[in-house]
Design a protein around this motif. Structure first.
Motif, mmCIF file in Angstrom:
data_model
loop_
_atom_site.group_PDB
_atom_site.id
_atom_site.type_symbol
_atom_site.label_atom_id
_atom_site.label_comp_id
_atom_site.label_asym_id
_atom_site.label_seq_id
_atom_site.Cartn_x
_atom_site.Cartn_y
_atom_site.Cartn_z
ATOM 1 N N ILE A 1 87.193 36.285 6.630
ATOM 2 C CA ILE A 1 85.887 36.081 6.012
ATOM 3 C C ILE A 1 85.348 34.695 6.333
ATOM 4 C CG2 ILE A 1 84.663 35.879 3.805
ATOM 5 C CD1 ILE A 1 86.547 38.052 2.727
ATOM 6 N N GLY A 2 86.215 33.690 6.308
ATOM 7 C CA GLY A 2 85.782 32.341 6.627
ATOM 8 C C GLY A 2 85.209 32.244 8.032
ATOM 9 N N ALA A 3 85.862 32.876 8.998
ATOM 10 C CA ALA A 3 85.363 32.866 10.370
ATOM 11 C C ALA A 3 84.051 33.634 10.490
ATOM 12 C CB ALA A 3 86.409 33.462 11.312
ATOM 13 N N LEU A 4 83.953 34.741 9.762
ATOM 14 C CA LEU A 4 82.725 35.523 9.808
ATOM 15 C C LEU A 4 81.553 34.774 9.184
ATOM 16 C CD1 LEU A 4 83.998 39.109 8.897
ATOM 17 C CD2 LEU A 4 83.179 38.307 11.108
ATOM 18 N N LEU A 5 81.830 33.982 8.137
ATOM 19 C CA LEU A 5 80.766 33.210 7.496
ATOM 20 C C LEU A 5 80.111 32.261 8.497
ATOM 21 C CD1 LEU A 5 82.357 32.311 4.044
ATOM 22 C CD2 LEU A 5 80.313 33.682 4.418
ATOM 23 N N ASP A 6 80.896 31.743 9.422
ATOM 24 C CA ASP A 6 80.337 30.897 10.468
ATOM 25 C C ASP A 6 79.711 31.738 11.580
ATOM 26 O OD1 ASP A 6 81.510 28.915 8.982
ATOM 27 O OD2 ASP A 6 83.205 28.655 10.328
ATOM 28 N N GLY A 7 80.446 32.766 12.000
ATOM 29 C CA GLY A 7 80.078 33.492 13.209
ATOM 30 C C GLY A 7 78.854 34.366 13.118
ATOM 31 N N VAL A 8 78.669 35.048 11.995
ATOM 32 C CA VAL A 8 77.560 35.995 11.902
ATOM 33 C C VAL A 8 76.199 35.308 11.979
ATOM 34 C CG1 VAL A 8 76.398 37.656 10.405
ATOM 35 C CG2 VAL A 8 78.866 37.821 10.766
ATOM 36 N N PRO A 9 75.920 34.291 11.156
ATOM 37 C CA PRO A 9 74.608 33.653 11.295
ATOM 38 C C PRO A 9 74.414 32.974 12.643
ATOM 39 C CG PRO A 9 75.987 32.436 9.746
ATOM 40 C CD PRO A 9 76.674 33.709 10.028
ATOM 41 N N GLU A 10 75.477 32.379 13.183
ATOM 42 C CA GLU A 10 75.362 31.759 14.506
ATOM 43 C C GLU A 10 75.018 32.791 15.564
ATOM 44 O OE1 GLU A 10 78.692 28.242 13.600
ATOM 45 O OE2 GLU A 10 79.219 30.050 14.723
ATOM 46 N N SER A 11 75.650 33.960 15.504
ATOM 47 C CA SER A 11 75.385 35.009 16.482
ATOM 48 C C SER A 11 73.985 35.596 16.304
ATOM 49 C CB SER A 11 76.433 36.123 16.362
ATOM 50 O OG SER A 11 77.725 35.625 16.644
ATOM 51 N N LEU A 12 73.551 35.733 15.062
ATOM 52 C CA LEU A 12 72.174 36.189 14.809
ATOM 53 C C LEU A 12 71.173 35.263 15.481
ATOM 54 C CD1 LEU A 12 72.280 37.240 11.040
ATOM 55 C CD2 LEU A 12 71.665 38.727 12.950
ATOM 56 N N VAL A 13 71.408 33.964 15.350
ATOM 57 C CA VAL A 13 70.508 32.976 15.953
ATOM 58 C C VAL A 13 70.522 33.093 17.470
ATOM 59 C CG1 VAL A 13 70.148 30.511 16.300
ATOM 60 C CG2 VAL A 13 70.624 31.380 14.022
ATOM 61 N N LEU A 14 71.704 33.281 18.057
ATOM 62 C CA LEU A 14 71.784 33.450 19.506
ATOM 63 C C LEU A 14 70.981 34.662 19.959
ATOM 64 C CD1 LEU A 14 75.558 32.684 20.190
ATOM 65 C CD2 LEU A 14 73.619 31.376 21.032
ATOM 66 N N GLY A 15 71.121 35.771 19.239
ATOM 67 C CA GLY A 15 70.394 36.985 19.598
ATOM 68 C C GLY A 15 68.894 36.827 19.460
ATOM 69 N N ILE A 16 68.457 36.188 18.393
ATOM 70 C CA ILE A 16 67.028 35.947 18.191
ATOM 71 C C ILE A 16 66.484 35.035 19.298
ATOM 72 C CG2 ILE A 16 65.339 34.800 16.686
ATOM 73 C CD1 ILE A 16 67.003 35.806 14.310
ATOM 74 N N GLY A 17 67.267 34.027 19.668
ATOM 75 C CA GLY A 17 66.835 33.121 20.729
ATOM 76 C C GLY A 17 66.649 33.841 22.048
ATOM 77 N N VAL A 18 67.561 34.756 22.375
ATOM 78 C CA VAL A 18 67.432 35.540 23.610
ATOM 79 C C VAL A 18 66.181 36.402 23.557
ATOM 80 C CG1 VAL A 18 68.479 37.364 24.998
ATOM 81 C CG2 VAL A 18 69.911 35.525 24.101
ATOM 82 N N ALA A 19 65.907 37.008 22.401
ATOM 83 C CA ALA A 19 64.728 37.854 22.258
ATOM 84 C C ALA A 19 63.436 37.044 22.358
ATOM 85 C CB ALA A 19 64.778 38.597 20.924
ATOM 86 N N MET A 20 63.451 35.820 21.827
ATOM 87 C CA MET A 20 62.251 34.986 21.819
ATOM 88 C C MET A 20 61.907 34.444 23.201
ATOM 89 S SD MET A 20 62.845 32.789 18.298
ATOM 90 C CE MET A 20 61.506 31.650 18.687
ATOM 91 N N SER A 21 62.915 33.960 23.925
ATOM 92 C CA SER A 21 62.638 33.266 25.185
ATOM 93 C C SER A 21 63.220 33.938 26.422
ATOM 94 C CB SER A 21 63.191 31.839 25.106
ATOM 95 O OG SER A 21 64.604 31.856 24.949
ATOM 96 N N GLY A 22 64.069 34.945 26.213
ATOM 97 C CA GLY A 22 64.689 35.607 27.350
ATOM 98 C C GLY A 22 65.929 34.899 27.857
ATOM 99 N N GLU A 23 66.295 33.780 27.237
ATOM 100 C CA GLU A 23 67.485 33.056 27.657
ATOM 101 C C GLU A 23 68.161 32.439 26.442
ATOM 102 O OE1 GLU A 23 65.197 28.956 28.993
ATOM 103 O OE2 GLU A 23 65.575 30.529 30.479
ATOM 104 N N VAL A 24 69.438 32.084 26.617
ATOM 105 C CA VAL A 24 70.219 31.554 25.506
ATOM 106 C C VAL A 24 70.005 30.053 25.367
ATOM 107 C CG1 VAL A 24 72.288 31.015 26.846
ATOM 108 C CG2 VAL A 24 72.521 31.665 24.441
#
Length: 235
Positions: free
Chosen positions: A100-123
């Motif tokens: 759970i501790g790792a997921l607490l960090d990983g999930v929001p970070e990964s959401l941000v990465l995905g949104i960034g790719v959708a917004m600009s087409g790159e990471v």
């Protein structure tokens, strides 16, 4: 293809958890001082990512963004407190706490990465590097704890590979979220993630880095901030 690209970046960012586990499972244990120094560098890199990648433009002019930032911190704090309260309830609970501790960090970070790719087409390279580096000491320390409680290598790797898979799904979800929500700019999700990550840094990662690495971690945190900030400026 875009959603698969986002998932791939999310998996890559979380893959350092597996790398950290591999380092911890080597015959010779990784010295605590070295773990603390890596953690200090990762802390600085994450602070730069919060400042230059997560905190949206015009943050100081939007009350709702401040609210999302604060909510991210509250959610992390409460969830972490609940997990910590269950750590004395047996080996199974301890393992769940680590996941759970790792997921607490990983999930929001990964959401941000995905949104960034959708917004600009790159990471966002700076944020990707910060997440990758900061995962290493977390995985090293957690893997050592799991081994102490008698977990096999297969079980340890199974835990981290599961989190890599969840992170990939979260990045894909972030990409889809941006596509389906009208006029979504990801700012509120980024602010929420920034609050959660900053709380994690202040509560656990920075104190633990100093405890293990000593005063040198302060300098390494500055270097981590400088490297991630430079990468952000070059994007």
């Amino acid at each position: 293809m875009g959603v698969l690209t986002a998932a791939g970046w999310g998996a890559l960012a979380a893959f350092s958890l597996v790398v950290g586990a591999w380092l911890a499972l080597r015959t010779r244990p990784v010295p605590a001082t070295r773990v603390g120094m890596v953690m200090g560098f990762g802390s600085g890199a994450l602070l730069a990512a919060i400042a230059y990648e997560l905190v949206p433009t015009g943050f100081h002019q939007d009350v709702l963004l401040f609210s999302a930032f604060g909510l991210g911190g509250v959610v992390f704090f409460v969830t972490d407190a609940v997990v910590a309260g269950r750590r004395t309830m047996g080996a199974g609970s301890a393992e769940r706490s680590l996941v759970i501790g790792a997921l607490l960090d990983g999930v929001p970070e990964s959401l941000v990465l995905g949104i960034g790719v959708a917004m600009s087409g790159e990471v966002a390279v700076a944020f990707l590097v910060a997440v990758f580096v900061s995962n290493l000491p977390e995985a090293i320390g957690a893997t050592a704890t799991m081994r102490t409680h008698g977990h096999t290598r297969a079980q340890v790797y199974g835990v981290w590979w599961s989190i890599v898979a969840v992170s990939a799904l979260a990045a894909a979800a972030g990409y889809v979220l941006y596509q389906v929500v009208p006029r979504a700019d990801g700012g509120y999700v980024e602010a929420f993630a920034a609050g959660a990550v900053l709380t994690m840094l202040a509560d656990s990662m920075i104190p633990e880095a100093y405890r293990q690495g000593g005063k040198a971690t302060g300098l390494l945190a500055v270097l981590g901030f400088a490297v991630a900030g430079a990468l952000s400026a070059l994007e």
